[in-house]
Scaffold this motif. Structure first.
Motif, PDB file in Angstrom:
ATOM      1  N   PHE A 126      58.159  46.871  45.006  1.00  0.00           N
ATOM      2  CA  PHE A 126      58.529  45.957  46.086  1.00  0.00           C
ATOM      3  C   PHE A 126      58.680  44.532  45.587  1.00  0.00           C
ATOM      4  N   CYS A 127      57.854  44.134  44.619  1.00  0.00           N
ATOM      5  CA  CYS A 127      57.859  42.749  44.148  1.00  0.00           C
ATOM      6  C   CYS A 127      59.150  42.377  43.431  1.00  0.00           C
ATOM      7  N   LYS A 128      59.908  43.366  42.979  1.00  0.00           N
ATOM      8  CA  LYS A 128      61.136  43.079  42.242  1.00  0.00           C
ATOM      9  C   LYS A 128      62.201  42.470  43.141  1.00  0.00           C
ATOM     10  N   ALA A 129      61.926  42.426  44.427  1.00  0.00           N
ATOM     11  CA  ALA A 129      62.852  41.765  45.357  1.00  0.00           C
ATOM     12  C   ALA A 129      62.900  40.257  45.142  1.00  0.00           C
ATOM     13  N   ILE A 130      62.036  39.720  44.271  1.00  0.00           N
ATOM     14  CA  ILE A 130      61.973  38.279  44.041  1.00  0.00           C
ATOM     15  C   ILE A 130      63.322  37.699  43.639  1.00  0.00           C
ATOM     16  N   ARG A 131      64.118  38.461  42.881  1.00  0.00           N
ATOM     17  CA  ARG A 131      65.393  37.929  42.416  1.00  0.00           C
ATOM     18  C   ARG A 131      66.401  37.770  43.561  1.00  0.00           C
ATOM     19  N   PHE A 132      66.091  38.349  44.710  1.00  0.00           N
ATOM     20  CA  PHE A 132      66.970  38.220  45.866  1.00  0.00           C
ATOM     21  C   PHE A 132      66.557  37.054  46.761  1.00  0.00           C
ATOM     22  N   PHE A 133      65.659  36.183  46.255  1.00  0.00           N
ATOM     23  CA  PHE A 133      65.153  35.084  47.074  1.00  0.00           C
ATOM     24  C   PHE A 133      65.418  33.726  46.415  1.00  0.00           C
ATOM     25  N   PRO A 134      66.696  33.309  46.259  1.00  0.00           N
ATOM     26  CA  PRO A 134      66.988  31.956  45.783  1.00  0.00           C
ATOM     27  C   PRO A 134      66.648  30.938  46.879  1.00  0.00           C
ATOM     28  N   LEU A 266      54.521  29.467  50.086  1.00  0.00           N
ATOM     29  CA  LEU A 266      53.327  28.756  49.619  1.00  0.00           C
ATOM     30  C   LEU A 266      53.476  28.330  48.164  1.00  0.00           C
ATOM     31  N   GLY A 267      54.114  29.178  47.350  1.00  0.00           N
ATOM     32  CA  GLY A 267      54.349  28.808  45.950  1.00  0.00           C
ATOM     33  C   GLY A 267      55.139  27.525  45.832  1.00  0.00           C
ATOM     34  N   GLU A 268      56.149  27.351  46.704  1.00  0.00           N
ATOM     35  CA  GLU A 268      56.934  26.117  46.708  1.00  0.00           C
ATOM     36  C   GLU A 268      56.065  24.934  47.123  1.00  0.00           C
ATOM     37  N   ILE A 269      55.244  25.131  48.149  1.00  0.00           N
ATOM     38  CA  ILE A 269      54.441  24.035  48.697  1.00  0.00           C
ATOM     39  C   ILE A 269      53.383  23.555  47.708  1.00  0.00           C
ATOM     40  N   VAL A 270      52.749  24.477  46.977  1.00  0.00           N
ATOM     41  CA  VAL A 270      51.675  24.097  46.051  1.00  0.00           C
ATOM     42  C   VAL A 270      52.195  23.850  44.634  1.00  0.00           C
ATOM     43  N   ASP A 271      53.506  23.911  44.475  1.00  0.00           N
ATOM     44  CA  ASP A 271      54.137  23.643  43.177  1.00  0.00           C
ATOM     45  C   ASP A 271      53.692  24.648  42.110  1.00  0.00           C
ATOM     46  N   ARG A 272      53.533  25.894  42.525  1.00  0.00           N
ATOM     47  CA  ARG A 272      53.310  26.987  41.591  1.00  0.00           C
ATOM     48  C   ARG A 272      54.169  28.162  42.082  1.00  0.00           C
ATOM     49  N   PRO A 273      55.479  28.113  41.792  1.00  0.00           N
ATOM     50  CA  PRO A 273      56.399  29.120  42.317  1.00  0.00           C
ATOM     51  C   PRO A 273      55.911  30.536  42.053  1.00  0.00           C
ATOM     52  N   ALA A 274      56.005  31.373  43.079  1.00  0.00           N
ATOM     53  CA  ALA A 274      55.538  32.761  42.969  1.00  0.00           C
ATOM     54  C   ALA A 274      56.558  33.594  42.211  1.00  0.00           C
ATOM     55  N   ASP A 275      56.167  34.094  41.050  1.00  0.00           N
ATOM     56  CA  ASP A 275      57.063  34.953  40.280  1.00  0.00           C
ATOM     57  C   ASP A 275      56.791  36.415  40.634  1.00  0.00           C
ATOM     58  N   GLU A 276      57.477  37.303  39.939  1.00  0.00           N
ATOM     59  CA  GLU A 276      57.379  38.734  40.233  1.00  0.00           C
ATOM     60  C   GLU A 276      55.943  39.238  40.092  1.00  0.00           C
ATOM     61  N   THR A 278      53.125  37.488  40.327  1.00  0.00           N
ATOM     62  CA  THR A 278      52.282  36.925  41.385  1.00  0.00           C
ATOM     63  C   THR A 278      52.469  37.682  42.688  1.00  0.00           C
ATOM     64  N   ILE A 279      53.725  37.976  43.020  1.00  0.00           N
ATOM     65  CA  ILE A 279      54.008  38.693  44.267  1.00  0.00           C
ATOM     66  C   ILE A 279      53.423  40.102  44.217  1.00  0.00           C
ATOM     67  N   ALA A 280      53.556  40.778  43.068  1.00  0.00           N
ATOM     68  CA  ALA A 280      52.976  42.124  42.934  1.00  0.00           C
ATOM     69  C   ALA A 280      51.466  42.074  43.140  1.00  0.00           C
ATOM     70  N   ALA A 281      50.810  41.094  42.519  1.00  0.00           N
ATOM     71  CA  ALA A 281      49.358  40.961  42.662  1.00  0.00           C
ATOM     72  C   ALA A 281      48.972  40.637  44.096  1.00  0.00           C
ATOM     73  N   GLY A 282      49.770  39.768  44.748  1.00  0.00           N
ATOM     74  CA  GLY A 282      49.500  39.413  46.139  1.00  0.00           C
ATOM     75  C   GLY A 282      49.670  40.599  47.072  1.00  0.00           C
ATOM     76  N   LEU A 283      50.700  41.398  46.838  1.00  0.00           N
ATOM     77  CA  LEU A 283      50.925  42.579  47.667  1.00  0.00           C
ATOM     78  C   LEU A 283      49.823  43.622  47.448  1.00  0.00           C
ATOM     79  N   ARG A 284      49.338  43.709  46.209  1.00  0.00           N
ATOM     80  CA  ARG A 284      48.214  44.622  45.958  1.00  0.00           C
ATOM     81  C   ARG A 284      46.983  44.199  46.762  1.00  0.00           C
ATOM     82  N   ALA A 285      46.749  42.882  46.837  1.00  0.00           N
ATOM     83  CA  ALA A 285      45.602  42.386  47.605  1.00  0.00           C
ATOM     84  C   ALA A 285      45.769  42.697  49.090  1.00  0.00           C
TER      85      ALA A 285
END
Length: 462
Positions: A126-134, A266-276, A278-285
């Motif tokens: 699911f996290c591989k959808a990151i490339r579809f989020f410019p 949130l990655g944009e707001i805290v200046d730590r862009p969420a990469d693939e 990070t998103i995978a780890a977040g979805l696991r949580a």
């Protein structure tokens, strides 16, 4: 090398107060689902209190997973996790279709466990959808998150019960307006720590102001027990029914879609862009938290978008602050009396603060859209149509009334539909084939281009 602000550990007092501010911002969202589902089942007041406390407890555990993380689990961003509202409609449908209401919660819990485990396994894909989020997609989705949450604040401002005679009264709206004014004044005329906890102070002062108007109810504090533990399987062992499992799996997909959008925001707001990763780890949580939650009588968990607004407004980006908020949630689950203190805050007061919080999310989305090359009319069209699609459930709640209940789980979520629309339109306009016009030769989408109108612009305008 200094730690990134996300990994900063603040002084204990500041950590506690700002963490409590996060709890205050999301409390109503956590307790609403168990109250609605519990009422549909017909739970006693004691069992309803138990179910609510269990959801607070499991929200705290899920927040720990998301903020502190273990192994490859947890985005390690300042995310509060709690019961997702997307599951309320299918859970009440499960209750309605269950003959023996005592079986309703075990059936729900069994479905959530299966959906959580399947979601956990699907997270790396699911996290591989990151490339579809410019930026054109993320900016649109972040804006939609804020816009979708604002009606919640407006509902709170009117009062807790739509059937009450004072719902939307001048008193309730006045309390909301005063709370909003207090937060704005504190943000404008104070500095440092006081400015950062302006929302919490606004809630406290607003609650005190509400006392003479009879809008503050201290009954929950008097009736609450001091200690209470969410005993595992209090309502019975989980039951596994296929229809309920499919229904909650659909909710899990919706939840994972929204969580992906929230992590990008949130990655944009805290200046730590969420990469693939990070998103995978977040979805696991999210998904593991959901799978564990029913063991302690809780529901499906997901990231809470309203707390993104608090991070954007206060500029406090530490994940440990939110982890402290998770600690308060666990304590509230173990101490019903502590949980009831937050419940004392009148809904109109919470609504006044919510206007600032949720509006800040929308503003963050607009800031992202500024970087989205909106001089290209393709991108303008993507934003325009996606926002329109995402706003449908807000402006026309019955728009999809003729669709099946399962489809409405997705369609009635403006964040999900807007996100899907933005991703698909971005693929069509910016990736599949070549655009009909040069990327730098653009017109406003409301202007007729020569190749579209078939006549010179001057004639088209006449």
């Amino acid at each position: 090398m200094a730690d990134h602000p996300v990994d900063e550990k603040l002084p204990a007092l500041k950590m506690a107060t700002t963490g409590l501010q996060h709890v205050a911002a999301m409390y109503a969202g956590v307790v609403a689902p168990p109250l609605i589902v519990g009422a549909a089942i017909g739970l006693t007041a004691t069992d309803l209190t138990f179910l609510t406390g269990a959801c607070l407890f499991t929200a705290g555990l899920a927040t720990f997973l998301q903020t502190l993380g273990i192994w490859k689990i947890g985005a390690r961003l300042p995310f509060v996790n709690g019961v997702t509202f997307a599951g309320v409609a299918p859970m009440t449908a499960i209750v309605a279709s269950t003959e023996d209401k005592s079986d309703a919660l075990p059936i729900i819990f069994g479905a959530v466990i299966v959906a959580g485990l399947l979601g956990f396994l699907a997270a790396p894909v699911f996290c591989k959808a990151i490339r579809f989020f410019p930026p054109v997609v993320t900016g649109t989705v972040i804006t939609l998150i804020g816009i979708s949450l604002l009606p919640v604040a407006f509902g709170w401002a009117q009062g807790p019960d739509p059937t009450a005679h004072d719902y939307g009264s001048v008193t309730n709206l006045g309390l909301a307006a005063v709370t909003l004014l207090i937060v704005l004044l504190l943000r404008r005329f104070t500095t440092g720590f006081v400015k950062q906890i302006a929302v919490l102070l606004g809630l406290v002062i607003g609650t005190l102001i509400a006392i003479p108007f009879g809008a503050t109810d201290f009954g929950p504090v008097a009736d609450a027990a001091v200690i209470g533990f969410p005993t595992p399987f209090h309502f019975g062992a989980p039951q596994f029914q296929l229809a309920a499992i499919i229904s909650m799996c659909v909710v899990m997909v919706v939840s994972m879609t929204e969580s992906t959008a929230d992590m990008l925001a949130l990655g944009e707001i805290v200046d730590r862009p969420a990469d693939e990763r990070t998103i995978a780890a977040g979805l696991r949580a999210d998904t593991l938290g959901s799978a564990i939650s029913p063991l302690f009588n809780g529901f499906m968990c997901s990231a809470f978008a309203q707390n993104i607004g608090l991070v954007a407004m206060t500029k406090i980006r530490s994940r440990y602050v939110v982890a402290a908020g998770g600690g308060f949630l666990v304590l509230m689950g173990l101490c019903p009396m502590a949980a009831s203190l937050i419940a004392v805050v009148p809904r109109p007061v919470l609504g006044g603060a919510g206007v600032v919080l949720f509006g800040s999310v929308a503003a963050s989305g607009i800031q992202t859209l500024v970087r989205a090359a909106l001089d290209k009319d393709n991108n303008v069209l993507i934003v325009a149509v996606s926002l329109a699609v995402g706003i449908i459930p807000i402006t026309a709640p019955e728009f999809y009334h003729a669709f099946p209940e399962t489809a409405r789980i997705v369609l009635d979520s403006g964040i999900s539909t807007g996100c899907v629309a933005a991703v698909l339109l971005n693929l069509v306009f910016n990736h599949l084939g070549r655009s009909g016009r040069d990327a730098h030769d653009v017109t406003h989408p409301m202007e007729a281009g020569e190749e579209l109108a078939g006549v010179p612009k001057a004639s088209a305008a006449s």
